[in-house]
Design a protein around this motif. Sequence first.
Motif, PDB file in Angstrom:
ATOM      1  N   GLY A   1       2.537  -0.232  -0.201  1.00  0.00           N
ATOM      2  CA  GLY A   1       2.479  -0.843  -1.526  1.00  0.00           C
ATOM      3  C   GLY A   1       2.267   0.138  -2.652  1.00  0.00           C
ATOM      4  N   ASP A   2       2.013   1.414  -2.336  1.00  0.00           N
ATOM      5  CA  ASP A   2       1.803   2.418  -3.371  1.00  0.00           C
ATOM      6  C   ASP A   2       3.122   2.776  -4.050  1.00  0.00           C
ATOM      7  OD1 ASP A   2      -0.824   2.462  -2.618  1.00  0.00           O
ATOM      8  OD2 ASP A   2      -0.842   4.568  -1.959  1.00  0.00           O
ATOM      9  N   ILE A   3       3.064   2.977  -5.366  1.00  0.00           N
ATOM     10  CA  ILE A   3       4.199   3.529  -6.093  1.00  0.00           C
ATOM     11  C   ILE A   3       4.134   5.050  -5.965  1.00  0.00           C
ATOM     12  CG2 ILE A   3       5.213   3.883  -8.371  1.00  0.00           C
ATOM     13  CD1 ILE A   3       4.436   1.052  -9.090  1.00  0.00           C
ATOM     14  N   LEU A   4       5.125   5.632  -5.296  1.00  0.00           N
ATOM     15  CA  LEU A   4       5.152   7.077  -5.051  1.00  0.00           C
ATOM     16  C   LEU A   4       5.771   7.837  -6.219  1.00  0.00           C
ATOM     17  CD1 LEU A   4       6.368   6.934  -1.341  1.00  0.00           C
ATOM     18  CD2 LEU A   4       4.014   6.887  -2.205  1.00  0.00           C
ATOM     19  N   HIS A   5       6.637   7.159  -6.948  1.00  0.00           N
ATOM     20  CA  HIS A   5       7.281   7.761  -8.109  1.00  0.00           C
ATOM     21  C   HIS A   5       7.755   6.619  -9.001  1.00  0.00           C
ATOM     22  CE1 HIS A   5       9.791  10.552 -10.483  1.00  0.00           C
ATOM     23  NE2 HIS A   5      10.685   9.574 -10.467  1.00  0.00           N
TER      24      HIS A   5
ATOM     25  N   GLY B   1      11.406  18.649  -2.749  1.00  0.00           N
ATOM     26  CA  GLY B   1      12.227  17.876  -1.817  1.00  0.00           C
ATOM     27  C   GLY B   1      11.906  16.405  -1.801  1.00  0.00           C
ATOM     28  N   SER B   2      10.968  15.971  -2.636  1.00  0.00           N
ATOM     29  CA  SER B   2      10.584  14.560  -2.677  1.00  0.00           C
ATOM     30  C   SER B   2      11.567  13.763  -3.532  1.00  0.00           C
ATOM     31  CB  SER B   2       9.176  14.411  -3.248  1.00  0.00           C
ATOM     32  OG  SER B   2       8.240  15.074  -2.437  1.00  0.00           O
ATOM     33  N   PRO B   3      11.847  12.519  -3.144  1.00  0.00           N
ATOM     34  CA  PRO B   3      12.738  11.676  -3.947  1.00  0.00           C
ATOM     35  C   PRO B   3      12.139  11.427  -5.328  1.00  0.00           C
ATOM     36  CG  PRO B   3      12.393  10.758  -1.756  1.00  0.00           C
ATOM     37  CD  PRO B   3      11.393  11.842  -1.921  1.00  0.00           C
TER      38      PRO B   3
END
Length: 451
Positions: free
Chosen positions: A80-84, A128-130
């Motif tokens: 459920g976390d917003i990563l970006h 390298g993260s989206p």
Amino acid sequence: MKNITVIGIWVLGLSVMLSTGCSNDKKTEVQKTAEKQTAEPASRNQEESQGIVLLRGLPTLGTQHSIAIVELDPESQKFGDILHEFVYEDFEHPLHHLYYSPNGRLYATGLDPACSLAEIGLHRDASGSPAIKGMQCLDTQGQQVGEDIMWHTVNGKQYMFVTFMGGTGVSQADGGSIGVFEPQTNAVVKVIEARRSEIPEGAPYIMYPHGISAYGDRMVVSSTIHPDLATGVGNALTIIDLNNFTPIQNITIEDAKPVGFPSSPVEVLFVRPEISKLAKPSVLVNTMFGFETWQVPYNEADKSFGNPVKVYDGVSSGTGVPLEFYGTETELFISHALPGVVKRYKLDSLPELVSSGPDIQAEAGAHHMIFYPTQSGRKVIAVQNNLLNLGNAADGDPTDVDFIAKVNDHSITVSDLMTGERLAAVNFKQRYKKGVENVEALFGSGFVHHH
């Protein structure tokens, strides 16, 4: 038609009836078998369980529209976390649906007339993260309120087709168009339009187009509802000859009127060999206000369409507002906004709807979905539960439309794909003060067939 919100009276009654009439069936053999199995850790790309989500800001809650990358693995501590997140502020209405092109470019249709179609800059950052680096609103030559997108090859040339429910102007009472785009440059090749007020009586028309699907040189679009939700509702399909981009036939899809309005065909699926070699070519249609799924036979020899046949009746089955067609390699899934359930069928049996497993119990407004493995290798389905993601009168939200607010849970629920067991849920309104407009798999890894 001046006011469609009276549908809320009936829809609310159905919602209560369905929520009180459900029973807990005995576990199926599939469930028993699955519960005996121990999920073995499997090597996988951890991004498979991350979704790209369109979020709608709610004015009374002080939030803005955004595009977010969200962790959806129920086994992850970050579930459920917003990563970006990429926030955009320039438009009153949000982006609406996400689609990946065959070469991996990401597009979104939009509800705001000023940005009815956009390309999203999904990429990888230095680590390298989206990440989402931006969005570019595209020139639609005046077409407004984008809905569905489809890529299809005609006579050796590929095009991007987009339905615009507002056509060349939302002020038009009978508007609607299909934009034909060159898929590399995003340039408009043609605007397909046939307003009833501007064509001879009885000629094939296009009005409020939403769902779109094609096979060979025949394309089918649905006539759903005017973007203002008040001016008019459709009840037909339009057949388009892709050799000359011309509408050639209308097919009425309507029987009972459980809410007193036209049937409002929404999503369509042209069943074809690339989906299943064993399935018979035909068109499946969900009617949003008819609560039904229909099948229209197709004769490949002479390219003719037969009489529509009702294959699922929501009123007698206890469901309402069927919306999407999605699928895996073996199953077809259909979401029903009321009571919030996803039904599943054997792909090889199409166009006959033969159950392939237990229903997925979602929440009010069950709509879009993605499929992916968890960290342990468990196969799951995530369902976005919002019809139009509008507000709630209790919040004083100016976007409120009463009957639609009854089919908005503002959540994504995750369930075991084999057993249907609910594993986790995240409510975006409670957690982030936003509604959830759409979910797709990150980099397009989470589905096989869409619409």
